[in-house]
Design an enzyme around this catalytic site. Structure first.
Site, PDB file in Angstrom:
ATOM      1  N   LYS A 156      -8.722 -14.179  -8.640  1.00 49.82           N
ATOM      2  CA  LYS A 156      -9.936 -14.085  -7.849  1.00 49.82           C
ATOM      3  C   LYS A 156     -10.742 -12.853  -8.251  1.00 49.82           C
ATOM      4  CE  LYS A 156     -10.686 -13.959  -3.158  1.00 49.82           C
ATOM      5  NZ  LYS A 156     -10.271 -13.966  -1.761  1.00 49.82           N
ATOM      6  N   LYS A 171       0.827  -1.211   0.000  1.00 48.40           N
ATOM      7  CA  LYS A 171       0.000   0.000   0.000  1.00 48.40           C
ATOM      8  C   LYS A 171       0.856   1.253   0.000  1.00 48.40           C
ATOM      9  CE  LYS A 171      -4.389  -1.716   1.211  1.00 48.40           C
ATOM     10  NZ  LYS A 171      -5.563  -1.771   2.057  1.00 48.40           N
ATOM     11  N   LYS A 208     -12.756  -6.266  -6.607  1.00 44.75           N
ATOM     12  CA  LYS A 208     -13.191  -4.971  -7.118  1.00 44.75           C
ATOM     13  C   LYS A 208     -12.023  -4.099  -7.530  1.00 44.75           C
ATOM     14  CE  LYS A 208     -15.219  -4.539  -2.576  1.00 44.75           C
ATOM     15  NZ  LYS A 208     -16.290  -4.119  -1.765  1.00 44.75           N
TER      16      LYS A 208
END
Ligand code: TRP
Length: 329
Positions: free
Chosen positions: A196, A114, A199
């Site tokens: 997978k 991140k 979003k």
């Protein structure tokens, strides 16, 4: 309190859940309440490690909260609440910060990923995110935590912190285990069936959102990536078709063999249309219930307040114990 084991899960209020999270996890949560004491916490405090418009955060939180109920979690049988409504999370988090080493946090792969992606906002909250997560879990003496692969490392750290604390102060915290449910399909992306369904994918057609309209759903399934041999069967060489069969079986309650047999003579076009229709049909009642809940925010807020009251009561016990042991006046 009963002898039942405690399950704790934190759900980030980042937009709308996907068909992948529904079939992989959320649709099974309802059943757990008959064997476990379950807490589901919408982790709005974890959400602010990135800048969010207040209206968006508030709305996302309510939406996610409403989805939990719409998908079948009965607020009388489960404790459903917002993290920010239970101050003990922040309080315990501070204490645990002092029992966590920077070296441990430096090793967290999610922090590394991140911070590499958001170089302009590498804030301390992002860094200590796993400590707040540990506080979430330990406050409720949770035995089991349903987590995906990406959260394994955080759960390990939680266990390490708990063990370290217990070593100094005695048996304060229950050491939680990962909960690996005996069910749950792994649903892959429609455009990218090697990965997978998620979003974060750039391609909007990859993912079905629980709020998608029947038309959108069918359109996305029609565009789903398949292959060119026109055989509808499960096979490692056919990730797209296998994924569609899996989805079809999940939403209709049929076995994979039954699904294969049903489409043995069908073409891909008809097959995709049928999967799309079956998914749209399955989602319709959830969508209706979600819309009903969102049309009465006062009621939703009242449910959240009740959940927070129950959570507060449980959390306060652990926190008081911790404060006394540490020597706070
Ligand atoms: N970090 C989790 C995620 O990204 C969310 C979360 C926060 C959580 N606190 C938790 C999950 C406690 C399980 C238990 O999905």
């Amino acid at each position: 309190m009963s002898e039942r084991k405690i399950i704790f899960s934190g759900i980030k209020p980042t937009g709308i859940p996907t068909l992948g999270s529904l079939l992989g996890a959320m649709s099974h949560w309802e059943k757990l309440s008959s064997d476990y004491n379950c807490l589901y916490c919408v982790v709005d405090m974890h959400a602010i490690t990135i800048r969010l418009d207040p209206a968006v955060l508030r709305d996302n939180g309510r939406n996610m909260f409403a989805w939990l109920i719409a998908l079948g979690l009965d607020p009388e049988k489960n404790i459903l609440y917002f993290q920010s409504n239970v101050p003990a999370h922040a309080e315990l988090s501070w204490v645990l910060n002092c029992y966590t080493y920077a070296g441990e946090l430096n090793r967290m792969t999610q922090f590394k990923d991140k911070s590499a992606k958001n170089t302009d906002n590498i804030n301390a909250g992002l860094y200590t995110y796993p400590v707040l997560m540990a506080a979430d879990i330990l406050l409720y003496q949770a035995n089991l935590v349903p987590v995906g692969e990406d959260q394994r490392q955080h759960l390990e750290l939680c266990r390490d912190i708990a063990e370290r604390f217990n070593k100094v102060y005695g048996d304060v915290f229950t050491i939680p285990d990962a909960f690996i449910p005996p069910y749950g399909a792994r649903i892959m992306g429609l455009q990218n069936p090697q990965n997978k369904m998620s979003k974060s994918d750039d391609n909007a057609n990859d993912c079905i959102y629980l709020s998608d309209s029947p038309d959108e759903i069918i359109k996305k399934f029609k565009r789903a990536v398949t292959d060119s041999d026109n055989q509808i069967k499960m096979s490692e060489e056919k990730p797209g078709i296998s994924n569609l069969l899996t989805i079809y079986a999940c939403v209709t309650g049929k076995t994979l063999a039954e699904a294969e047999a049903e489409f043995a003579d069908a073409g891909y076009g008809h097959f995709k249309q049928s999967v799309g229709e079956a998914v749209a049909q399955t989602l319709a009642p959830y969508q209706k219930e979600h819309a009903r809940l969102m049309s009465d925010i006062a009621n939703l807020d009242a449910i959240a307040a009740k959940g927070a009251a129950k959570a507060n009561e449980m959390a306060a016990k652990t926190l008081l114990k911790v404060k006394e042991l540490i020597g706070f006046n």
